[in-house]
Write a protein that holds these residues in place. Structure first.
Motif, PDB file in Angstrom:
ATOM      1  N   GLN A   1       0.831  -1.198   0.000  1.00 38.24           N
ATOM      2  CA  GLN A   1       0.000   0.000   0.000  1.00 38.24           C
ATOM      3  C   GLN A   1       0.868   1.250   0.000  1.00 38.24           C
ATOM      4  O   GLN A   1       1.875   1.323   0.703  1.00 38.24           O
ATOM      5  CB  GLN A   1      -0.903   0.033   1.247  1.00 38.24           C
ATOM      6  N   ASP A   2       0.459   2.235  -0.789  1.00 34.12           N
ATOM      7  CA  ASP A   2       1.110   3.546  -0.771  1.00 34.12           C
ATOM      8  C   ASP A   2       0.325   4.447   0.179  1.00 34.12           C
ATOM      9  O   ASP A   2      -0.897   4.584   0.052  1.00 34.12           O
ATOM     10  CB  ASP A   2       1.145   4.161  -2.164  1.00 34.12           C
ATOM     11  N   ILE A   3       1.031   5.062   1.110  1.00 31.45           N
ATOM     12  CA  ILE A   3       0.401   5.903   2.119  1.00 31.45           C
ATOM     13  C   ILE A   3       0.886   7.339   1.959  1.00 31.45           C
ATOM     14  O   ILE A   3       2.092   7.603   1.971  1.00 31.45           O
ATOM     15  CB  ILE A   3       0.727   5.407   3.542  1.00 31.45           C
ATOM     16  N   SER A   4      -0.045   8.255   1.779  1.00 33.45           N
ATOM     17  CA  SER A   4       0.269   9.678   1.691  1.00 33.45           C
ATOM     18  C   SER A   4      -0.347  10.367   2.897  1.00 33.45           C
ATOM     19  O   SER A   4      -1.551  10.242   3.154  1.00 33.45           O
ATOM     20  CB  SER A   4      -0.294  10.276   0.394  1.00 33.45           C
ATOM     21  N   ILE A   5       0.465  11.097   3.642  1.00 32.21           N
ATOM     22  CA  ILE A   5       0.011  11.725   4.879  1.00 32.21           C
ATOM     23  C   ILE A   5      -0.011  13.238   4.703  1.00 32.21           C
ATOM     24  O   ILE A   5       1.027  13.894   4.642  1.00 32.21           O
ATOM     25  CB  ILE A   5       0.929  11.337   6.056  1.00 32.21           C
ATOM     26  N   GLY A   6      -1.204  13.757   4.590  1.00 30.55           N
ATOM     27  CA  GLY A   6      -1.363  15.197   4.442  1.00 30.55           C
ATOM     28  C   GLY A   6      -0.686  15.759   3.211  1.00 30.55           C
ATOM     29  O   GLY A   6      -0.437  16.961   3.144  1.00 30.55           O
ATOM     30  N   GLY A   7      -0.381  14.901   2.226  1.00 32.35           N
ATOM     31  CA  GLY A   7       0.284  15.360   1.023  1.00 32.35           C
ATOM     32  C   GLY A   7       1.737  15.732   1.225  1.00 32.35           C
ATOM     33  O   GLY A   7       2.376  16.232   0.310  1.00 32.35           O
ATOM     34  N   ARG A   8       2.283  15.450   2.424  1.00 37.18           N
ATOM     35  CA  ARG A   8       3.659  15.871   2.715  1.00 37.18           C
ATOM     36  C   ARG A   8       4.599  14.700   2.967  1.00 37.18           C
ATOM     37  O   ARG A   8       5.793  14.797   2.719  1.00 37.18           O
ATOM     38  CB  ARG A   8       3.681  16.796   3.931  1.00 37.18           C
ATOM     39  N   HIS A   9       4.079  13.608   3.479  1.00 32.29           N
ATOM     40  CA  HIS A   9       4.920  12.479   3.851  1.00 32.29           C
ATOM     41  C   HIS A   9       4.450  11.209   3.148  1.00 32.29           C
ATOM     42  O   HIS A   9       3.249  11.027   2.926  1.00 32.29           O
ATOM     43  CB  HIS A   9       4.891  12.273   5.368  1.00 32.29           C
ATOM     44  N   GLN A  10       5.393  10.343   2.813  1.00 38.67           N
ATOM     45  CA  GLN A  10       5.092   9.098   2.116  1.00 38.67           C
ATOM     46  C   GLN A  10       5.554   7.896   2.938  1.00 38.67           C
ATOM     47  O   GLN A  10       6.647   7.914   3.515  1.00 38.67           O
ATOM     48  CB  GLN A  10       5.794   9.063   0.762  1.00 38.67           C
ATOM     49  N   LEU A  11       4.730   6.866   2.976  1.00 36.63           N
ATOM     50  CA  LEU A  11       5.074   5.603   3.615  1.00 36.63           C
ATOM     51  C   LEU A  11       4.604   4.462   2.728  1.00 36.63           C
ATOM     52  O   LEU A  11       3.782   4.655   1.829  1.00 36.63           O
ATOM     53  CB  LEU A  11       4.409   5.478   4.991  1.00 36.63           C
ATOM     54  N   VAL A  12       5.131   3.288   2.990  1.00 41.48           N
ATOM     55  CA  VAL A  12       4.678   2.082   2.313  1.00 41.48           C
ATOM     56  C   VAL A  12       4.305   1.055   3.379  1.00 41.48           C
ATOM     57  O   VAL A  12       5.045   0.869   4.357  1.00 41.48           O
ATOM     58  CB  VAL A  12       5.770   1.497   1.398  1.00 41.48           C
ATOM     59  N   ALA A  13       3.173   0.410   3.213  1.00 38.29           N
ATOM     60  CA  ALA A  13       2.769  -0.687   4.097  1.00 38.29           C
ATOM     61  C   ALA A  13       2.720  -1.971   3.286  1.00 38.29           C
ATOM     62  O   ALA A  13       2.443  -1.947   2.083  1.00 38.29           O
ATOM     63  CB  ALA A  13       1.413  -0.398   4.725  1.00 38.29           C
ATOM     64  N   ASP A  14       3.003  -3.071   3.929  1.00 36.89           N
ATOM     65  CA  ASP A  14       3.023  -4.358   3.234  1.00 36.89           C
ATOM     66  C   ASP A  14       2.798  -5.457   4.266  1.00 36.89           C
ATOM     67  O   ASP A  14       2.610  -5.185   5.457  1.00 36.89           O
ATOM     68  CB  ASP A  14       4.359  -4.540   2.506  1.00 36.89           C
ATOM     69  N   GLU A  15       2.845  -6.677   3.819  1.00 36.38           N
ATOM     70  CA  GLU A  15       2.787  -7.829   4.701  1.00 36.38           C
ATOM     71  C   GLU A  15       4.045  -8.662   4.494  1.00 36.38           C
ATOM     72  O   GLU A  15       4.668  -8.604   3.427  1.00 36.38           O
ATOM     73  CB  GLU A  15       1.549  -8.690   4.407  1.00 36.38           C
ATOM     74  N   PRO A  16       4.446  -9.449   5.488  1.00 36.89           N
ATOM     75  CA  PRO A  16       5.612 -10.320   5.307  1.00 36.89           C
ATOM     76  C   PRO A  16       5.373 -11.324   4.173  1.00 36.89           C
ATOM     77  O   PRO A  16       4.219 -11.600   3.802  1.00 36.89           O
ATOM     78  CB  PRO A  16       5.731 -11.035   6.658  1.00 36.89           C
ATOM     79  N   VAL A  17       6.461 -11.876   3.659  1.00 45.30           N
ATOM     80  CA  VAL A  17       6.362 -12.862   2.583  1.00 45.30           C
ATOM     81  C   VAL A  17       5.517 -14.053   3.023  1.00 45.30           C
ATOM     82  O   VAL A  17       4.724 -14.595   2.242  1.00 45.30           O
ATOM     83  CB  VAL A  17       7.773 -13.317   2.151  1.00 45.30           C
ATOM     84  N   ALA A  18       5.673 -14.452   4.283  1.00 46.78           N
ATOM     85  CA  ALA A  18       4.918 -15.596   4.801  1.00 46.78           C
ATOM     86  C   ALA A  18       3.412 -15.365   4.764  1.00 46.78           C
ATOM     87  O   ALA A  18       2.630 -16.322   4.749  1.00 46.78           O
ATOM     88  CB  ALA A  18       5.362 -15.915   6.232  1.00 46.78           C
ATOM     89  N   MET A  19       2.998 -14.096   4.735  1.00 44.15           N
ATOM     90  CA  MET A  19       1.575 -13.759   4.704  1.00 44.15           C
ATOM     91  C   MET A  19       1.097 -13.442   3.296  1.00 44.15           C
ATOM     92  O   MET A  19      -0.021 -12.958   3.105  1.00 44.15           O
ATOM     93  CB  MET A  19       1.298 -12.572   5.631  1.00 44.15           C
ATOM     94  N   GLY A  20       1.974 -13.658   2.311  1.00 44.01           N
ATOM     95  CA  GLY A  20       1.599 -13.400   0.928  1.00 44.01           C
ATOM     96  C   GLY A  20       2.004 -12.037   0.418  1.00 44.01           C
ATOM     97  O   GLY A  20       1.677 -11.680  -0.719  1.00 44.01           O
ATOM     98  N   GLY A  21       2.729 -11.248   1.238  1.00 49.92           N
ATOM     99  CA  GLY A  21       3.187  -9.936   0.816  1.00 49.92           C
ATOM    100  C   GLY A  21       4.587  -9.976   0.248  1.00 49.92           C
ATOM    101  O   GLY A  21       5.157 -11.056   0.005  1.00 49.92           O
ATOM    102  N   THR A  22       5.161  -8.809   0.069  1.00 53.11           N
ATOM    103  CA  THR A  22       6.531  -8.705  -0.456  1.00 53.11           C
ATOM    104  C   THR A  22       7.487  -8.092   0.560  1.00 53.11           C
ATOM    105  O   THR A  22       8.660  -7.885   0.258  1.00 53.11           O
ATOM    106  CB  THR A  22       6.549  -7.875  -1.751  1.00 53.11           C
ATOM    107  N   ASP A  23       6.987  -7.765   1.741  1.00 54.48           N
ATOM    108  CA  ASP A  23       7.824  -7.267   2.838  1.00 54.48           C
ATOM    109  C   ASP A  23       8.625  -6.025   2.458  1.00 54.48           C
ATOM    110  O   ASP A  23       9.758  -5.840   2.886  1.00 54.48           O
ATOM    111  CB  ASP A  23       8.771  -8.373   3.327  1.00 54.48           C
ATOM    112  N   LEU A  24       8.010  -5.147   1.657  1.00 52.64           N
ATOM    113  CA  LEU A  24       8.680  -3.911   1.256  1.00 52.64           C
ATOM    114  C   LEU A  24       8.296  -2.734   2.147  1.00 52.64           C
ATOM    115  O   LEU A  24       8.687  -1.601   1.885  1.00 52.64           O
ATOM    116  CB  LEU A  24       8.368  -3.589  -0.214  1.00 52.64           C
ATOM    117  N   GLY A  25       7.532  -3.018   3.188  1.00 51.52           N
ATOM    118  CA  GLY A  25       7.152  -1.983   4.132  1.00 51.52           C
ATOM    119  C   GLY A  25       6.615  -2.627   5.395  1.00 51.52           C
ATOM    120  O   GLY A  25       6.374  -3.833   5.442  1.00 51.52           O
TER     121      GLY A  25
END
Length: 405
Positions: free
Chosen positions: A279-303
């Motif tokens: 997931q791409d997370i934009s906070i107030g248009g000023r800050h960026q984060l990435v959320a993800d799940e671990p590989v074991a949960m089917g994610g790519t662990d990039l956040g």
């Protein structure tokens, strides 16, 4: 992001296929992404870069050159000059639709085209090249033994990446005369050069020549062991993050509209790709984060995972609250660290749990306080940790209002 199919007329008059990747919120700036030689707008790296920029509020136009991908026209009739013309046509389309491009990103030969076109795009503020050649004629090494046949017969079929392409002598003549020497000193925009030292298609010496010929502001970042096409997901994510963070320094980003009912701004979460959990997370248009799940949960662990982000909120609020209290009480606190872990526990194992249900959430904080303090001062700082707003929110009751928009 929202991806919209569009078309516009290219340099040779053919209809070019493009995607306009729009942010979920208002468009704060615009960019154009130019693909590599005989590639297309839809390669994985291009999609990832567009996604990260869209999360920042930047609309990205990525298009197929004439005769490639979904664009009309005959590839054999194109050359470097027509590629530059296609790019300028894309910039004109963006300008006509109230999205003058401030950022130009070019991959491989597309990077050379971006450098050549940049001085002619008045709205441009920043240019990024990825594995770009200093000399556009560098691509002719891909033609191998077919070069003699092209010169002798006027054309030949060349295998490029497992696909046959007709290359005509006019392509060789055009690219032999192409030069970036005049364009680089007058880009009129900041430059970021990205290149992998082990790139076997376009050598790293090209990056050095481009960097030296350009004027400041300019930056260079090594892509380590990434391949020429940035085909690995982790490399594509790294490149996307670099471009997103670097360009923010130079672009004129329109501010997010303020809302009186949301004093801290809007936290916007949008999935990067439907095939995964990132997931791409934009906070107030000023800050960026990435959320993800671990590989074991089917994610790519990039956040971090959602619960890790929640733990981070608790930890940050705890240390901030402790620091604020120490300042007010003039306590000699020199440093504070809070380690937070999250787990599920059976309700009967929890001493202070009133919630129903077989299991409850348990956040464990381990706080380290440094400084010349009395035991009473340390105790008071530890006690104030429970007063942090996020702690109170998690320990109390919160109302979540949801509506479909």
């Amino acid at each position: 992001m929202q991806s919209e199919k569009i078309t516009f007329a290219g340099a040779l008059g053919d209809e070019l296929a493009a995607r306009l990747d729009r942010p979920e919120g208002p468009v704060r700036a615009a960019a154009i992404l130019v693909h590599c030689f005989t590639c297309s707008k839809d390669i994985a790296a291009a999609r990832r870069i567009a996604g990260r920029l869209a999360a920042r509020g930047i609309a990205v136009l990525r298009f197929d050159f004439t005769g490639l991908g979904h664009s009309a026209g005959e590839f054999a009739s194109t050359n470097f000059t027509s590629n530059v013309g296609d790019l300028l046509a894309a910039a004109a389309w963006m300008e006509a639709h109230d999205m003058p491009p401030q950022l130009l990103i070019g991959h491989s030969l597309g990077g050379a085209a971006a450098l050549k076109a940049a001085p002619q795009i008045a709205s441009l503020r920043a240019v990024v090249t990825i594995a770009a050649p200093m000399d556009p004629s560098h691509v002719t090494h891909n033609f191998g033994a077919k070069l003699d046949e092209i010169h002798a017969k006027g054309s030949a079929e060349v295998d490029l990446g497992g696909r046959p392409f007709e290359i005509r002598k006019q392509f060789l003549d055009d690219i032999a005369e192409a030069s970036l020497a005049d364009a680089l000193p007058r880009l009129g925009a900041a430059l970021l050069v990205l290149h992998a030292p082990r790139d076997e298609i376009v050598g790293i010496d090209n990056a050095a020549k481009i960097f030296i010929a350009a004027r400041h502001p300019k930056s260079f970042v090594s892509l380590d062991d990434a391949d020429h096409l940035i085909s690995r997901e982790a490399d594509a994510e790294y490149v996307a993050g670099l471009i997103e963070s670097w360009s923010a320094r130079y672009l004129d980003l329109a501010p997010e509209p303020a809302r009186p009912e949301t004093p801290e701004g809007v936290v916007r979460v949008a999935e990067a790709e439907a095939s995964g959990f990132r997931q791409d997370i934009s906070i107030g248009g000023r800050h960026q984060l990435v959320a993800d799940e671990p590989v074991a949960m089917g994610g790519t662990d990039l956040g971090p995972s959602p619960y890790q982000l929640l733990s981070a909120a608790l930890g940050a609020c705890t240390t901030m609250t402790i620091r604020l209290y120490a300042r007010r009480k003039t306590i000699a606190l020199t440093h504070v660290v809070c380690d937070v872990t999250h787990d599920k526990a059976h309700r009967e194992d929890c001493e202070d749990c009133e919630k129903s249900g077989p299991k409850i959430d348990v956040f464990r904080r381990r706080i380290r306080l440094e400084g010349d303090m009395t035991e009473d001062e340390r105790a008071s700082l530890l006690a104030i940790a429970d007063k942090c707003p996020v702690h109170r929110t998690l320990h109390g009751q919160a109302v979540i209002e949801t509506e479909l928009v």
